[in-house]
Write a protein that holds these residues in place. Structure first.
Motif, PDB file in Angstrom:
ATOM      1  N   TYR A 121       0.817  -1.216   0.000  1.00  0.00           N
ATOM      2  CA  TYR A 121       0.000   0.000   0.000  1.00  0.00           C
ATOM      3  C   TYR A 121       0.855   1.271   0.000  1.00  0.00           C
ATOM      4  CZ  TYR A 121      -3.444   3.449   1.356  1.00  0.00           C
ATOM      5  OH  TYR A 121      -4.234   4.569   1.379  1.00  0.00           O
ATOM      6  N   ASN A 145     -13.208   4.105  -3.809  1.00  0.00           N
ATOM      7  CA  ASN A 145     -12.364   4.228  -2.612  1.00  0.00           C
ATOM      8  C   ASN A 145     -12.977   3.566  -1.384  1.00  0.00           C
ATOM      9  OD1 ASN A 145     -10.319   5.027  -0.912  1.00  0.00           O
ATOM     10  ND2 ASN A 145     -10.995   7.153  -0.732  1.00  0.00           N
ATOM     11  N   PHE A 147     -12.010   1.670   0.940  1.00  0.00           N
ATOM     12  CA  PHE A 147     -11.331   1.604   2.234  1.00  0.00           C
ATOM     13  C   PHE A 147     -11.581   2.858   3.076  1.00  0.00           C
ATOM     14  CE2 PHE A 147      -9.195  -1.642  -0.196  1.00  0.00           C
ATOM     15  CZ  PHE A 147      -9.047  -2.668   0.735  1.00  0.00           C
ATOM     16  N   ASP A 148     -11.553   4.013   2.428  1.00  0.00           N
ATOM     17  CA  ASP A 148     -11.639   5.264   3.189  1.00  0.00           C
ATOM     18  C   ASP A 148     -12.878   6.096   2.884  1.00  0.00           C
ATOM     19  OD1 ASP A 148      -9.201   4.869   4.669  1.00  0.00           O
ATOM     20  OD2 ASP A 148      -8.151   5.153   2.777  1.00  0.00           O
ATOM     21  N   THR A 181     -12.173  -3.772   4.548  1.00  0.00           N
ATOM     22  CA  THR A 181     -12.223  -2.311   4.653  1.00  0.00           C
ATOM     23  C   THR A 181     -12.650  -1.892   6.049  1.00  0.00           C
ATOM     24  OG1 THR A 181     -14.566  -2.190   4.045  1.00  0.00           O
ATOM     25  CG2 THR A 181     -12.951  -2.141   2.248  1.00  0.00           C
ATOM     26  N   ASN A 234      -6.011  -6.588   7.373  1.00  0.00           N
ATOM     27  CA  ASN A 234      -5.525  -5.315   6.857  1.00  0.00           C
ATOM     28  C   ASN A 234      -4.277  -4.917   7.634  1.00  0.00           C
ATOM     29  OD1 ASN A 234      -5.322  -2.721   5.637  1.00  0.00           O
ATOM     30  ND2 ASN A 234      -7.545  -2.638   5.444  1.00  0.00           N
ATOM     31  N   ARG A 236      -3.545  -1.763   8.024  1.00  0.00           N
ATOM     32  CA  ARG A 236      -3.751  -0.410   8.547  1.00  0.00           C
ATOM     33  C   ARG A 236      -5.208  -0.223   8.988  1.00  0.00           C
ATOM     34  NH1 ARG A 236      -6.031   3.603   4.841  1.00  0.00           N
ATOM     35  NH2 ARG A 236      -6.757   2.512   2.986  1.00  0.00           N
ATOM     36  N   THR A 238      -8.361   1.749   8.509  1.00  0.00           N
ATOM     37  CA  THR A 238      -8.951   2.595   7.461  1.00  0.00           C
ATOM     38  C   THR A 238      -9.839   3.673   8.085  1.00  0.00           C
ATOM     39  OG1 THR A 238     -10.914   1.219   7.364  1.00  0.00           O
ATOM     40  CG2 THR A 238      -9.070   0.589   5.909  1.00  0.00           C
ATOM     41  N   ASP A 239     -10.241   4.651   7.266  1.00  0.00           N
ATOM     42  CA  ASP A 239     -11.188   5.674   7.755  1.00  0.00           C
ATOM     43  C   ASP A 239     -12.517   5.038   8.143  1.00  0.00           C
ATOM     44  OD1 ASP A 239      -9.246   7.519   7.289  1.00  0.00           O
ATOM     45  OD2 ASP A 239     -10.256   8.542   5.628  1.00  0.00           O
TER      46      ASP A 239
END
Ligand code: PMP
Length: 324
Positions: A121, A145, A147-148, A181, A234, A236, A238-239
């Motif tokens: 990423y 988009n 993920f975020d 996500t 994941n 990270r 995500t938002d």
């Protein structure tokens, strides 16, 4: 049975199904949302519909426009269904480590599929970042988009969460599911906790993901992998996932997932994909932690048909020291 008006109305309102063997074994009701019954065959139809609707509402997407997304599978399949039904074109960026079946499905559905080298990423050439950049070069186009873009999470605040609440008459003790996500877990959690702060939320994680550590220690540090699961885990937060009130996490080894998926097939008659195997293992673990007499809800994300060359291929399993 009433009539549904077109594809959009056929998304969501999935049955909540009691998994007999696991419920009898644990003394809890283990209940699964039958997301494989969505038109595109997975939980991601909901996110696809909400992301397209929100882009329409904001004016970013006008009639005849294009939806661009970086996706390894189900979100693309969901987007293609929704875009075809609403007259939009779709361009899908995919990493080159995905099965040919997925590329074929997306092309058959009408997507322009761009298979790009698999890079992390943080790399500018990551498939998601390429999708974002390409969308910005087109007129009347949006980058979904997933993920975020919190329209993804909103789908589950507006639909999945209320459905679970109604289907259990508000008697849900715990909800658990894996995170790709994070839209599903974050959205369902927000709705259920708005109805009752007592509902326990448990994140289910495969190996090779940072989210188990994030929930249990506060630091999103990767655990050793890899995992043969697809669409979940994941590196990270995500938002969509950020700020979600999660109580606990369960880490599920691949062998437990494989055993669960084959058990469902042989004992209960269900043909599920790998993320559903992780979810059901987590639901059983939550049942053990809570004790008998509780209602535990999870997601039956998709069926096994996309995983013929991996999860349902004995050679593939053997090479990874896994067994059915
Ligand atoms: N299961 C499958 C099969 C999926 O494709 C996905 C989405 N990547 C998930 C679970 C995870 O859902 P979410 O993106 O809402 O976290």
């Amino acid at each position: 049975m009433h009539t549904l008006n077109g594809l959009e109305e056929a998304i969501g309102n999935t049955p909540l199904i009691r998994i007999k063997s696991l419920s009898e074994e644990t003394g809890c009701d283990i209940l699964g949302k039958a997301e494989f019954m969505n038109p595109g065959g997975s939980v991601k139809d909901r996110a696809a519909l909400w992301m397209v609707r929100e882009a329409e509402k904001s004016g970013a997407l006008q009639p005849g426009g294009t939806v661009v997304e970086g996706t390894a599978g189900n979100t693309g399949i969901g987007l293609l269904h929704v875009c075809n039904a609403r007259g939009y074109k779709s361009v899908i960026y995919m990493p080159d480590n995905q099965s040919q079946e997925k590329v074929d499905i997306l092309r058959t559905l009408g997507a322009e599929v761009r298979v790009v080298p698999t890079v992390p990423y943080r790399d500018d050439m990551n498939y998601q970042k390429q999708a974002g950049r390409f969308a910005a070069t087109l007129d009347n186009a949006v980058w979904a988009n997933q993920f975020d873009n919190t329209a993804n999470r909103l789908a589950h605040i507006d639909s999945t969460g209320p459905e679970i609440w109604t289907q259990t008459d508000g008697q849900v003790d715990a909800f658990t599911c894996a995170v790709g996500t994070g839209g599903t877990l974050a959205g369902v959690t927000r709705y259920l906790k708005s109805q009752s702060s007592d509902v326990k939320i448990v994140l289910a994680d495969p190996h090779g993901s940072a989210l188990y550590n994030w929930v249990t220690t506060g630091t999103a540090e990767m655990t050793p992998g890899p995992s043969i699961t697809e669409g979940i885990g994941n590196s990270r937060v995500t938002d969509n996932l950020a700020g979600t009130d999660i109580d606990d996490a369960v880490q599920v080894p691949d062998q437990d997932m494989v055993t669960m998926v084959y058990r469902m097939l042989r004992e209960d008659g269900w043909f599920f994909g790998s993320s559903t195997g992780i979810n059901l293992c987590a639901a059983v673990e939550v049942a053990k932690r809570l004790g008998p007499g509780h209602k535990i809800v999870t997601m039956l994300c998709d069926d096994g048909s996309k995983y013929m060359s991996r999860l349902f291929n004995p050679e593939f399993l053997k090479e990874r020291d896994l067994h059915a």
